[in-house]
Design an enzyme around this catalytic site. Structure first.
Site, PDB file in Angstrom:
ATOM      1  N   VAL A 215       0.838  -1.204   0.000  1.00  0.00           N
ATOM      2  CA  VAL A 215       0.000   0.000   0.000  1.00  0.00           C
ATOM      3  C   VAL A 215       0.874   1.255   0.000  1.00  0.00           C
ATOM      4  CG1 VAL A 215      -1.743   1.315   1.277  1.00  0.00           C
ATOM      5  CG2 VAL A 215      -1.936  -1.177   1.120  1.00  0.00           C
TER       6      VAL A 215
ATOM      7  N   ARG B  56      13.319  -2.675  10.077  1.00  0.00           N
ATOM      8  CA  ARG B  56      13.639  -3.761   9.145  1.00  0.00           C
ATOM      9  C   ARG B  56      13.850  -3.233   7.718  1.00  0.00           C
ATOM     10  NH1 ARG B  56       9.867  -7.488   7.005  1.00  0.00           N
ATOM     11  NH2 ARG B  56       8.338  -6.288   8.170  1.00  0.00           N
TER      12      ARG B  56
ATOM     13  N   ARG C 182     -10.714   2.707  13.219  1.00  0.00           N
ATOM     14  CA  ARG C 182     -11.897   2.942  12.368  1.00  0.00           C
ATOM     15  C   ARG C 182     -13.205   3.087  13.125  1.00  0.00           C
ATOM     16  NH1 ARG C 182     -10.278  -1.745   8.256  1.00  0.00           N
ATOM     17  NH2 ARG C 182      -8.572  -0.652   7.209  1.00  0.00           N
TER      18      ARG C 182
ATOM     19  N   CYS D  84     -10.511  -2.293   2.533  1.00  0.00           N
ATOM     20  CA  CYS D  84     -10.592  -2.354   1.068  1.00  0.00           C
ATOM     21  C   CYS D  84     -11.960  -2.840   0.568  1.00  0.00           C
ATOM     22  CB  CYS D  84      -9.488  -3.258   0.539  1.00  0.00           C
ATOM     23  SG  CYS D  84      -9.216  -4.741   1.522  1.00  0.00           S
TER      24      CYS D  84
ATOM     25  N   GLN E 227     -11.431 -12.002  -2.720  1.00  0.00           N
ATOM     26  CA  GLN E 227     -10.381 -11.028  -2.439  1.00  0.00           C
ATOM     27  C   GLN E 227      -8.993 -11.502  -2.857  1.00  0.00           C
ATOM     28  OE1 GLN E 227     -12.746  -9.670   1.587  1.00  0.00           O
ATOM     29  NE2 GLN E 227     -10.629  -8.957   1.449  1.00  0.00           N
TER      30      GLN E 227
ATOM     31  N   SER F  24      -2.960  -9.605  -2.755  1.00  0.00           N
ATOM     32  CA  SER F  24      -2.125  -8.411  -2.532  1.00  0.00           C
ATOM     33  C   SER F  24      -2.511  -7.688  -1.246  1.00  0.00           C
ATOM     34  CB  SER F  24      -2.222  -7.448  -3.714  1.00  0.00           C
ATOM     35  OG  SER F  24      -3.550  -6.998  -3.878  1.00  0.00           O
TER      36      SER F  24
ATOM     37  N   LYS G 207     -15.719  -6.133   9.807  1.00  0.00           N
ATOM     38  CA  LYS G 207     -15.300  -4.809   9.328  1.00  0.00           C
ATOM     39  C   LYS G 207     -16.301  -4.329   8.286  1.00  0.00           C
ATOM     40  CE  LYS G 207     -10.367  -5.983   9.624  1.00  0.00           C
ATOM     41  NZ  LYS G 207      -9.220  -6.419   8.792  1.00  0.00           N
TER      42      LYS G 207
ATOM     43  N   ARG H 102     -10.813 -15.481   0.319  1.00  0.00           N
ATOM     44  CA  ARG H 102      -9.549 -15.220  -0.379  1.00  0.00           C
ATOM     45  C   ARG H 102      -9.488 -16.117  -1.615  1.00  0.00           C
ATOM     46  NH1 ARG H 102      -6.625 -10.853   0.821  1.00  0.00           N
ATOM     47  NH2 ARG H 102      -6.479 -11.425   3.015  1.00  0.00           N
TER      48      ARG H 102
ATOM     49  N   HIS I 178     -10.049  -6.855  -6.004  1.00  0.00           N
ATOM     50  CA  HIS I 178     -11.099  -7.557  -5.260  1.00  0.00           C
ATOM     51  C   HIS I 178     -12.406  -7.528  -6.058  1.00  0.00           C
ATOM     52  CE1 HIS I 178      -8.532  -7.755  -1.872  1.00  0.00           C
ATOM     53  NE2 HIS I 178      -9.168  -7.006  -0.999  1.00  0.00           N
TER      54      HIS I 178
ATOM     55  N   ASN J 187      -7.787  -3.234  -5.089  1.00  0.00           N
ATOM     56  CA  ASN J 187      -7.811  -3.110  -3.633  1.00  0.00           C
ATOM     57  C   ASN J 187      -6.650  -2.296  -3.082  1.00  0.00           C
ATOM     58  OD1 ASN J 187      -6.805  -5.786  -4.691  1.00  0.00           O
ATOM     59  ND2 ASN J 187      -5.785  -5.748  -2.696  1.00  0.00           N
TER      60      ASN J 187
HETATM   61  C1  3JM Z   1      -6.089  -5.314   5.662  1.00  0.00           C
HETATM   62  O1  3JM Z   1      -1.839  -5.177  11.640  1.00  0.00           O
HETATM   63  C2  3JM Z   1      -2.237  -6.016  10.850  1.00  0.00           C
HETATM   64  O2  3JM Z   1      -2.189  -7.196  11.100  1.00  0.00           O
HETATM   65  C3  3JM Z   1      -2.863  -5.568   9.551  1.00  0.00           C
HETATM   66  C4  3JM Z   1      -4.035  -6.413   9.241  1.00  0.00           C
HETATM   67  C5  3JM Z   1      -4.761  -5.975   8.005  1.00  0.00           C
HETATM   68  C6  3JM Z   1      -5.827  -5.064   8.053  1.00  0.00           C
HETATM   69  C7  3JM Z   1      -6.224  -4.411   9.342  1.00  0.00           C
HETATM   70  O3  3JM Z   1      -6.942  -5.032  10.137  1.00  0.00           O
HETATM   71  O4  3JM Z   1      -5.819  -3.259   9.525  1.00  0.00           O
HETATM   72  C8  3JM Z   1      -4.373  -6.519   6.778  1.00  0.00           C
HETATM   73  C9  3JM Z   1      -5.030  -6.187   5.630  1.00  0.00           C
HETATM   74  C10 3JM Z   1      -6.493  -4.745   6.869  1.00  0.00           C
HETATM   75  C11 3JM Z   1      -7.648  -3.817   6.878  1.00  0.00           C
HETATM   76  O5  3JM Z   1      -7.729  -2.990   5.962  1.00  0.00           O
HETATM   77  O6  3JM Z   1      -8.526  -3.916   7.724  1.00  0.00           O
END
Ligand code: 3JM
Length: 340
Positions: A15, A40, A100, A131, A158, A161, A216, A237, A244, A317
């Site tokens: 992203v 890292r 959120r 997404c 989904q 990526s 979510k 997935r 997506h 996405n």
């Molecule tokens: C999409 O901290 C993490 O493990 C990130 C997990 C994650 C999220 C999230 O919950 O923020 C991976 C991919 C999302 C999302 O957009 O909700």
């Protein structure tokens, strides 16, 4: 025009890199762009406007020189560092799920609820939705305004990526392995083999039997569009690298025909309707990848209920589902609140 110092946090991830591309593509008014990530990735290089940015270490980065932070570093990292950035005077647009549902944090899709952005003054944070939520609410909003959506049933398809670069590598390596490289690639980012398979689990399971990703979609849609809309989701997935897709079924209070819905969607910013069975016109993830629109196809009457429609909603996405929406939030923030 006033220019802004922008930090992209999580700059080396899927992203973050797309955020840098989109800042460039949309000609965002940047003074300086800082690429920031965990230790890292610190010291590695990412590209911006044809040049190299050296990735700086989030743990020691000074946010006092930054106006806007675009964060996509993972939930626990945002939880710790977004408040640190805000304290230094930065407005944070956060792409993780962490903030959120905080009632003091606006959750925004600029075409759908731009007015909510004003709430950024509460905590200095604006949340970017999930997404799958973003592309769905792009399809729901114009129909809801015209006919009042009462219920949504959504199943998602989904791409990998969204789970990061290593997840893309896992699909690639497992696919190669199937064709006889001899190398065994056990599931790691996913709970089961993703190559030539579909997995009905995204994120972890909750006590109610849904996954976090599903809830979510339920909770974020209510917050962005209307708390009265009932939503049920199954998130899946699929072995697609990027883009997506969603099968979205809605019920409305007032009758709306597919033709009326098509016209409303065609006139909604950010949506492209591609929908003509006679010419096999519909959008697939491969066609949506790399594009900014939310594509809507297969708009038809749900003949099993009184007032219902089915549609197929596809988007990139990493773009509308994440980086593009975050940059659009920042653009709207500037236009409506930070210009002077
Ligand atoms: C999409 O901290 C993490 O493990 C990130 C997990 C994650 C999220 C999230 O919950 O923020 C991976 C991919 C999302 C999302 O957009 O909700």
């Amino acid at each position: 025009m006033k220019k802004f110092n922008v930090a992209v946090v999580g700059a080396s991830g899927n992203v973050g890199r797309e955020m840098l591309n989109i800042l460039e593509e949309l000609d965002f008014p940047v003074a300086t762009v800082y690429a920031v990530a965990s230790s890292r990735s610190a010291g590695t290089v990412v590209e911006f406007k044809g040049g190299d940015l050296i990735v700086q270490d989030l743990a020691t980065f000074d946010f006092s020189k930054v106006d806007i932070g675009l964060f996509s570093p993972g939930g626990s990292v945002s939880a710790k560092y977004a408040p640190i950035a805000v304290k230094a005077g930065c407005v944070v647009v956060d792409n993780t799920s962490h903030f959120r549902m905080d009632p003091d944090v606006p959750l925004v899709v600029p075409e759908v609820n731009p007015e909510a952005i004003g709430g950024y003054t509460n905590k200095g944070i604006i949340a970017n939705p999930n997404c799958s939520t973003i592309q769905m609410v792009m399809a729901l909003k114009p129909i809801h305004d015209a006919a009042t959506i009462t219920r949504v049933v959504v199943s998602t398809y989904q791409a990998v990526s969204g789970a990061g670069k290593e997840a893309m590598d896992e699909l690639f390596e497992q696919s190669r392995s199937t064709f006889g490289t001899g190398k065994v690639v056990p599931p790691n980012k996913f709970s089961k083999e993703i190559a030539f398979n579909v997995i009905p689990q995204i994120d972890s399971f909750l006590d109610n039997g849904y996954t976090k990703e599903e809830m979510k979609m339920v909770n974020e849609t209510k917050k962005i569009v209307d708390p009265a809309i009932r939503v049920t989701a199954t998130t899946v997935r699929v072995p697609v690298f990027n883009g997506h897709a969603e099968s979205v079924t809605i019920e409305t209070k007032d009758k709306i025909t597919p033709a009326q819905a098509r016209t409303l969607l065609e006139n909604f910013d950010g949506v492209e309707v591609v929908d003509d069975p006679a010419t096999l016109s519909y959008t697939t993830p491969r066609e949506a990848a790399g594009k900014n629109a939310t594509f809507i196809s297969r708009i038809r009457e749900d003949e099993s209920v009184e007032n219902g429609l089915n549609m197929w909603v596809v988007s990139d996405n990493l773009r509308k589902g994440a980086a593009l929406n975050a940059v659009q939030i920042a653009q709207t923030l500037i236009k409506d609140h930070l210009k002077n």
